[in-house]
Design a protein around this motif. Sequence first.
Motif, PDB file in Angstrom:
ATOM      1  N   TYR A  48       0.754  -1.376   0.020  1.00  0.00           N
ATOM      2  CA  TYR A  48       0.025   0.157  -0.212  1.00  0.00           C
ATOM      3  C   TYR A  48       0.826   1.116   0.119  1.00  0.00           C
ATOM      4  CZ  TYR A  48      -3.535   3.530   1.183  1.00  0.00           C
ATOM      5  OH  TYR A  48      -4.471   4.414   1.307  1.00  0.00           O
ATOM      6  N   PHE A  49       2.049   1.351   0.775  1.00  0.00           N
ATOM      7  CA  PHE A  49       2.874   2.378   0.813  1.00  0.00           C
ATOM      8  C   PHE A  49       3.100   2.645  -0.577  1.00  0.00           C
ATOM      9  CE2 PHE A  49       7.234   3.977   1.300  1.00  0.00           C
ATOM     10  CZ  PHE A  49       7.157   5.025   2.305  1.00  0.00           C
ATOM     11  N   HIS A  51       2.190   1.839  -3.518  1.00  0.00           N
ATOM     12  CA  HIS A  51       1.173   2.350  -4.345  1.00  0.00           C
ATOM     13  C   HIS A  51       0.598   3.618  -4.238  1.00  0.00           C
ATOM     14  CE1 HIS A  51      -2.712   2.682  -6.238  1.00  0.00           C
ATOM     15  NE2 HIS A  51      -3.148   3.056  -5.065  1.00  0.00           N
ATOM     16  N   ASP A  52       0.800   3.989  -2.881  1.00  0.00           N
ATOM     17  CA  ASP A  52       0.676   5.581  -2.612  1.00  0.00           C
ATOM     18  C   ASP A  52       1.634   6.402  -3.330  1.00  0.00           C
ATOM     19  OD1 ASP A  52      -1.863   5.396  -1.664  1.00  0.00           O
ATOM     20  OD2 ASP A  52      -1.419   6.242   0.202  1.00  0.00           O
ATOM     21  N   ILE A  53       2.964   6.129  -3.035  1.00  0.00           N
ATOM     22  CA  ILE A  53       4.001   6.749  -3.538  1.00  0.00           C
ATOM     23  C   ILE A  53       3.732   7.053  -5.262  1.00  0.00           C
ATOM     24  CG2 ILE A  53       6.465   6.999  -4.160  1.00  0.00           C
ATOM     25  CD1 ILE A  53       6.813   5.619  -1.208  1.00  0.00           C
ATOM     26  N   HIS A  55       1.271   6.212  -7.025  1.00  0.00           N
ATOM     27  CA  HIS A  55      -0.069   6.790  -7.722  1.00  0.00           C
ATOM     28  C   HIS A  55      -0.315   8.167  -7.465  1.00  0.00           C
ATOM     29  CE1 HIS A  55      -4.493   6.230  -8.743  1.00  0.00           C
ATOM     30  NE2 HIS A  55      -4.560   6.957  -7.481  1.00  0.00           N
ATOM     31  N   HIS A  56       0.338   8.736  -6.435  1.00  0.00           N
ATOM     32  CA  HIS A  56       0.229  10.040  -5.869  1.00  0.00           C
ATOM     33  C   HIS A  56       1.477  11.007  -6.289  1.00  0.00           C
ATOM     34  CE1 HIS A  56      -3.748   9.309  -4.464  1.00  0.00           C
ATOM     35  NE2 HIS A  56      -3.489   8.102  -3.732  1.00  0.00           N
ATOM     36  N   ARG A  57       2.254  10.538  -6.708  1.00  0.00           N
ATOM     37  CA  ARG A  57       3.520  11.258  -6.681  1.00  0.00           C
ATOM     38  C   ARG A  57       3.275  12.719  -7.540  1.00  0.00           C
ATOM     39  NH1 ARG A  57       8.853  11.173  -9.722  1.00  0.00           N
ATOM     40  NH2 ARG A  57      10.349  11.905  -8.219  1.00  0.00           N
ATOM     41  N   ASP A  59       0.767  14.427  -7.613  1.00  0.00           N
ATOM     42  CA  ASP A  59       0.140  15.400  -6.790  1.00  0.00           C
ATOM     43  C   ASP A  59       1.266  16.543  -5.862  1.00  0.00           C
ATOM     44  OD1 ASP A  59      -2.416  14.196  -7.386  1.00  0.00           O
ATOM     45  OD2 ASP A  59      -2.228  13.050  -5.599  1.00  0.00           O
TER      46      ASP A  59
END
Length: 64
Positions: A48-49, A51-53, A55-57, A59
Amino acid sequence: MNLPGLIRENAAAQRVADSFASVRTDAQQRTARRSDGPSFTVETLGTYFLHDIVHHRHDVRTDT
């Protein structure tokens, strides 16, 4: 190219990788529970960690 920023980013990534790598193999599937109820393991937390990096980089990008 922002070399100092890239160096800091790589150093931070290495610290994260080292932290996950330091978890013993027999502890990677231990379950913990989030305050809102769902459970996770070190392995699913790491997934999950990352994925967030990824997916949201976009942003938080400042190199426009």
